[in-house]
Design an enzyme around this catalytic site. Structure first.
Site, PDB file in Angstrom:
ATOM      1  N   GLU A  65       0.812  -1.224   0.000  1.00 17.08           N
ATOM      2  CA  GLU A  65       0.000   0.000   0.000  1.00 17.08           C
ATOM      3  C   GLU A  65       0.838   1.264   0.000  1.00 17.08           C
ATOM      4  OE1 GLU A  65      -0.671  -2.617   1.882  1.00 17.08           O
ATOM      5  OE2 GLU A  65      -2.710  -3.233   1.377  1.00 17.08           O
ATOM      6  N   HIS A  78     -10.858  -4.796  10.328  1.00 16.60           N
ATOM      7  CA  HIS A  78     -11.516  -4.597   9.030  1.00 16.60           C
ATOM      8  C   HIS A  78     -12.861  -3.906   9.188  1.00 16.60           C
ATOM      9  CE1 HIS A  78      -8.615  -7.661   7.722  1.00 16.60           C
ATOM     10  NE2 HIS A  78      -8.934  -7.432   6.490  1.00 16.60           N
TER      11      HIS A  78
HETATM   12  C1  LIG Z   1      -2.166  -4.535   4.689  1.00 14.84           C
HETATM   13  C2  LIG Z   1      -3.212  -5.367   4.048  1.00 14.84           C
HETATM   14  N1  LIG Z   1      -3.469  -5.205   2.729  1.00 14.84           N
HETATM   15  C3  LIG Z   1      -4.424  -5.927   2.116  1.00 14.84           C
HETATM   16  C4  LIG Z   1      -5.156  -6.863   2.802  1.00 14.84           C
HETATM   17  C5  LIG Z   1      -6.276  -7.652   2.121  1.00 14.84           C
HETATM   18  N2  LIG Z   1      -5.884  -9.045   1.899  1.00 14.84           N
HETATM   19  C6  LIG Z   1      -6.146 -10.015   2.798  1.00 14.84           C
HETATM   20  S1  LIG Z   1      -5.525 -11.499   2.346  1.00 14.84           S
HETATM   21  C7  LIG Z   1      -4.903 -10.855   0.907  1.00 14.84           C
HETATM   22  C8  LIG Z   1      -4.125 -11.729  -0.026  1.00 14.84           C
HETATM   23  C9  LIG Z   1      -2.941 -12.353   0.651  1.00 14.84           C
HETATM   24  O1  LIG Z   1      -2.217 -13.151  -0.236  1.00 14.84           O
HETATM   25  P1  LIG Z   1      -0.996 -13.997   0.298  1.00 14.84           P
HETATM   26  O2  LIG Z   1      -0.118 -13.142   1.099  1.00 14.84           O
HETATM   27  O3  LIG Z   1      -0.392 -14.681  -0.858  1.00 14.84           O
HETATM   28  O4  LIG Z   1      -1.638 -15.054   1.295  1.00 14.84           O
HETATM   29  P2  LIG Z   1      -2.709 -16.188   0.969  1.00 14.84           P
HETATM   30  O5  LIG Z   1      -4.048 -15.563   1.083  1.00 14.84           O
HETATM   31  O6  LIG Z   1      -2.422 -16.679  -0.397  1.00 14.84           O
HETATM   32  O7  LIG Z   1      -2.475 -17.217   2.015  1.00 14.84           O
HETATM   33  C10 LIG Z   1      -5.196  -9.503   0.800  1.00 14.84           C
HETATM   34  C11 LIG Z   1      -4.801  -8.635  -0.321  1.00 14.84           C
HETATM   35  C12 LIG Z   1      -4.860  -6.989   4.181  1.00 14.84           C
HETATM   36  N3  LIG Z   1      -5.542  -7.860   4.934  1.00 14.84           N
HETATM   37  N4  LIG Z   1      -3.883  -6.260   4.760  1.00 14.84           N
END
Ligand SMILES: Cc1ncc(C[n+]2csc(CCOP(=O)(O)OP(=O)(O)O)c2C)c(N)n1
Ligand SMILES: Cc1ncc(C[n+]2csc(CCOP(=O)(O)OP(=O)(O)O)c2C)c(N)n1
Ligand SMILES: [Mg+2]
Ligand SMILES: [Mg+2]
Lengths: 338, 327, 338, 327
Positions: C70, C139
């Site tokens: 971000e 959230h």
């Molecule tokens: C700082 C922040 N940015 C965005 C999000 C929204 N978000 C939650 S899970 C996710 C994807 C995460 O992907 P990854 O790190 O590959 O983990 P996975 O879900 O594949 O286990 C996002 C964008 C968040 N929770 N926190």
């Protein structure tokens, strides 16, 4: 109790005494030791303005210089606190909170609640606040309202050397996360401070001047501007009571309400930007809880809704001065009881 | 009785299998119950990734700390958090791991060294650094581990932590759980370097990549770097290539995934099937022994759901407790 | 004007129309396209709740999926804005501001002032706010007061589909940085929305219900809770006026003061945490600027000073409901003129 | 007349020298005036590092953007910001580059592509990514450059930007000005990897290290990666090893520096001396020509100080203007 020391020294002494007393107190920050990894003098800086100078010599590896990575090291302080330490993290200027706020407001502040009461996070985050240093928009903010807004944080902002020492020792011993705001333009201010260790409870305001005509509620540097205004007004026969909040969260609303109940008139003074600040907070709480005691509209004195300007001329206009405060007091008196 | 060629005793192998199976059934059950509308909020399932969390965390004791992610159920179970308390938490009930205040994204149990699932990507990394720092001062050889997804590995918080861990020589392990996706965005799009080993090297950290669906590969790699960390050898990064059996969160239509991807994964790279094949083919454990575990796990999960549904809701009196220790 | 669409669709339409009209409008965010780099369907998500669905098909490379960084991509939006573009950055949940706040409050917000008026930064940062989604403490926050506190930012929070479209188009065309807060629990709410493009000026509140007895000042989801309360109270013969601020910065204080001058009684309702929030801000400004018009103490309705709980039972208790609002209105009426 | 073995014409060489000398004298003068108490606030001087900023920025036009640091005077001058306006700004006067509102840490001139010095470490990197993104849409071959210190290279903001630039293939250059110190903390303590080239590789970016006190080394390396960026070849990282002649900020006692470090640097790795020796020894430029520039630069600086001191102060009417375009 004749010894006078500066706020800067009082803070140094508080950290020193707590580190001596409790081995779980550690401290981290940028250049808080100073000279790490270089071939000159170790302990060269003791923080950007020398507040932690000399502590490394006494406490060694319990003080840690950090890379310029506030998210990582403030977060590490939070994590270590959740694992039994009592870390003090120095954020240098509170203005830098924007690169590490998540670790403060979503992590430290919320652990206890999110985890159903099964965690405690006794971390202290020390930071310099305030204007007057000709340090411009990114090194001069108060930002106290941002932290005060967040449930789970405690927010402290002392105005004297005595309070600085007692509140910092209490903050270190406190089991909740504390944002400890040090006004950089008060560092040199001296006051009587006992050499022994003592604490001041969080959430207790201090009536620094008694008076019956108008209450001024404020904190930090503005306590002194308000006292100046009160001294001027005294010559006009106006008796101003000045309440120094000392802790912004928890808030000692009782002391505020008692004062307003006595005087019937309120001026809230805040060095933070005017929207949603401490002045509006106090004004609102008073107009909700002590409306019938009010004899006139509440006055608020804050800087204008603009960033802190660099030019000394402008910065001096920006920071609320005792003149503006005194005028506000006079104004509340001119407005009669409705 | 055949000799045991594995690095764990039979009892430990059975424990490991039980852990992985418990995670799997926990998640499969949540998937069903969520689609029925029984479960509130965002739920991110760990099914498919069991060998990663288990292969790493079975090296740890309660004094070792972990900081987890939004996809944290597997880490919780593998770190010993009570399954019944987890289920109650996910149902938002009193007696849940967090008394209903945290939910799926915030399950924690400090007494087990579990510092919390986390709704903020990358946020666990500094926390684990702090836990590792505390361990360093305690000087009992304890370590900390943080998990991060392939997507969240691009968070500044995480990246700064790699550097900090190196600078302070912390006993911390950064585990990248690379399941190929961050929500709907592929790892290949969002991570600017081909190998996480190179990313680790960019911070002076040793890095290693393993097949995260192969329990023994994970177990061995993790064992090595955990030992090093305990002995003062400092931080490492471990990438586990793994696969997500469900959507990003429950409710995800997953149209970004190529057809057949999940079916293929379930058929061919299911870590539980792999593990079962490995241990039974060597004759160390019988299929019947595994089935017995499967059965008891299903009973445990069923029991946890029944109790979660029956548990009392929190009440108004709970709303404002536990904000502070004192205020 | 018979067409009814949801707030979600209104936001999508606003972005679509502005992207069509002005090639300098670009948009970036996590999964705002969805499916980048994968072998399945491109444009698979259109944002985490599908708000930007379909825009990629029309505007192609002017929508950019981002890594989960971000600070970098919100900052890139700010930088592109300072270089002639009109970027819209989606921060998904406002709760994530803690990892990128610096780029918003120290960079975007301060450029114009720090640079002596020689820069403009027309960036819009869209983010979901608010509770009720069972999404727990990280959230579900409002955090609107944090942005409102910062000079240099504008803060918008619509409560209807009509307002959402008009305010978003205005925000995109506006030459200052705008934080555009979308309440996730209002996305599905439908309302009449013209198909053509139109704007609503920033800084104009909307009197959504007229009444002569008590003023309720609020914004976002709380507008609807307040209208429910007003409907209940109407049956008791109490005529409540409901002011929807729509923009929190700039603030339409005139409309607020006019309403209070008419009714003499004020209830401020805010879904944000209670300390230093919008309710305290409005209360304070009214008690300063329209004290003599007040017939009774101001009431404030906010959630308790705690993080947002996960359990639906607790979350429903947390969010201010129409009952609490109605009670506050009754209370201001019981308190007579002092 | 001897042939010119340098990659720049004689006129350009003289310009470059003038730029470097202007930076040097600007900073030397500030050092003196600050110690006299004439200058308010925090002032971070660039003296010693001139060849870095100049060697890079002389490749750029006004359409190319830069995002600078707290130590920004050199970047401003090399990017063409008016020296008189800068001096007035540092004195907090009306008519300053920012009308006195910004000061040393916030000098900007968007018309010259200078997006601002910055009081927040690492903050320039995302901004430069944004400028590069805008350039990509404009499609005129413009690029963006951000500077970062060795210390600030550990900021998450900066690290995330390396990844973002790679993912979006942005025409952006990340310049690490490695002067060995972040305030009083050494680079070797605070950066967990030995080489910034490795750090760049951790993000899939080409990286190169040069002697930042050798103008021609910087010029050549920068030219190459800037050309690549203009042609769509994407981002790079350039580390310039350089030296800070003064303290971190004015007032720094510098006890963390080994004895003789600065004297040695001034004697042996002064980029201006090096440049002068290079161009005069080849006979392309005479010592007299350089001296003439020195003189005119000193006059320019003196003039800027005189005018800055004489300039009017801002007034109350200026306090709340230019917060918003409209409000
Ligand atoms: C700082 C922040 N940015 C965005 C999000 C929204 N978000 C939650 S899970 C996710 C994807 C995460 O992907 P990854 O790190 O590959 O983990 P996975 O879900 O594949 O286990 C996002 C964008 C968040 N929770 N926190
Ligand atoms: C986010 C942030 N953290 C800390 C600081 C305080 N600070 C200003 S300059 C500086 C040192 C920077 O070192 P380096 O990046 O090496 O640049 P140099 O000063 O050597 O040019 C520090 C710590 C800051 N301005 N911003
Ligand atoms: Mg992933
Ligand atoms: Mg440096």
């Amino acid at each position: 109790m004749a010894r006078k020391i500066s706020i800067k020294q009082a803070i140094n002494e508080a950290i020193d005494q707590e580190m001596t007393r409790d081995p779980s107190v550690i401290m981290m920050g940028e250049d808080i030791v100073g000279g790490s990894g270089s071939f000159g003098e170790m302990d060269a800086w003791g923080g950007v303005l020398g507040v932690t100078k000399g502590l490394y010599a006494k406490h060694g590896s319990r003080l840690l210089d950090t890379p310029l990575s506030e998210s990582a090291y403030v977060g590490a302080a939070v994590g270590a606190a959740a694992c039994g330490m009592r870390p003090i993290a120095e954020l240098m200027f509170i203005d830098f909170m924007g690169v590490c706020f998540d670790q403060i407001f979503n992590q430290a502040a919320k652990f206890r609640y999110m985890f159903g009461g099964k965690a405690q996070t006794p971390v202290v985050i020390r930071a310099m606040v305030g204007a007057g240093f000709r340090a411009a928009a990114q090194h001069s903010q108060m930002l106290t309202p941002l932290f005060t807004h967040i449930p789970g944080l405690k927010v402290v902002c002392p105005s004297s050397a005595y309070d600085a020492k007692g509140l910092l020792i209490q903050s270190i011993r406190d089991n909740d996360p504390v944002i400890f705001c040090e006004h950089k333009n008060l560092y040199a201010m001296e006051g009587e401070v006992p050499e022994t260790s003592y604490t001041i409870p969080l959430g207790e305001a201090n009536v620094v001047r008694e008076g019956k005509d108008v209450s001024i509620v404020t904190y930090g540097l503005m306590v002194h501007r308000s006292l100046e205004a009160a001294a001027t007004l005294a010559k006009e026969g106006i008796e101003v009571e000045v309440v120094d909040l000392r802790t912004l969260s928890p808030l000692d609303l009782d002391t505020v309400l008692d004062s307003v109940t006595k005087t019937g008139r309120l001026v809230c003074v805040d060095e933070a930007s005017p929207r949603c600040n401490i002045a509006t907070d106090i004004s609102a709480l008073v107009s909700m809880h002590a409306f019938s005691a009010l004899k006139a509209g509440i006055e608020m004195i804050s800087p204008p809704h603009c960033p802190v300007p660099f030019s000394p001329t402008l910065e001096d206009l920006y920071i609320p001065g005792s003149d503006r405060i005194a005028d506000a007091v006079r104004k509340t008196l001119q407005k009669g009881k409705k | 009785m055949p000799s045991n060629p594995f690095p764990l005793s039979k009892e430990r192998l059975l424990e490991v299998y039980r852990t992985m199976r418990t995670i799997r059934e926990f998640e499969e059950r949540l998937h069903v119950d969520f689609s029925r509308g029984d479960i509130p909020g965002f739920v991110h399932l760990y099914a498919g990734e069991e060998a990663t969390g288990t292969g790493i965390l079975c090296h740890l004791g309660d004094g070792d700390r972990i900081a987890s992610t939004h996809r944290g159920h597997g880490h919780c179970i593998a770190k010993g958090v009570d399954v019944g308390a987890m289920m109650k938490e996910i149902y938002g009930k009193k007696g849940g791991a967090c008394n209903g205040k945290g939910g799926s994204m915030h399950i924690a149990d400090l007494s087990k060294g579990m510092m919390g699932a986390n709704g903020i990507l990358g946020a666990g990394a500094p926390l684990a650094c702090g836990a590792a720092l505390a361990a360093k001062y305690r000087n009992k050889g304890e370590i900390a581990i943080t998990f991060v997804g392939d997507g969240a590995s691009n968070q500044g918080t995480f990246l700064e932590s790699l550097n900090l861990a190196g600078v302070w020589n912390l006993p911390v392990i950064f585990v990248v759980e690379n399941n190929g996706y961050a929500e709907s965005t592929s790892r290949d799009y969002a991570v600017s370097v081909d190998s996480f080993v190179d990313r680790a090297a960019g911070f002076g950290l040793p890095g290693i990549t393993v097949d995260g669906t192969d329990f023994f590969a994970v177990y061995e790699a993790a064992g090595e770097i955990i030992r090093r960390a305990r002995e003062g050898g400092g931080p490492s990064l471990l990438e586990c290539k793994t696969v997500r059996f469900f959507g990003h969160f429950e409710g995800d239509a997953q149209t970004y995934r190529p057809e057949g991807e999940i079916e293929n994964a379930r058929a061919n790279i299911d870590c539980l099937k792999k593990f079962a094949a490995q241990v039974t083919s060597q004759g160390v454990i019988s299929a019947a022994e595994l089935e017995a575990i499967d059965k008891s796990v299903l009973a445990l999960i069923e029991d946890s759901v029944v109790k979660a549904k029956a548990a009392p809701l929190p009440t108004e009196a709970d709303l404002t407790t536990d904000v502070y220790v004192s205020y």
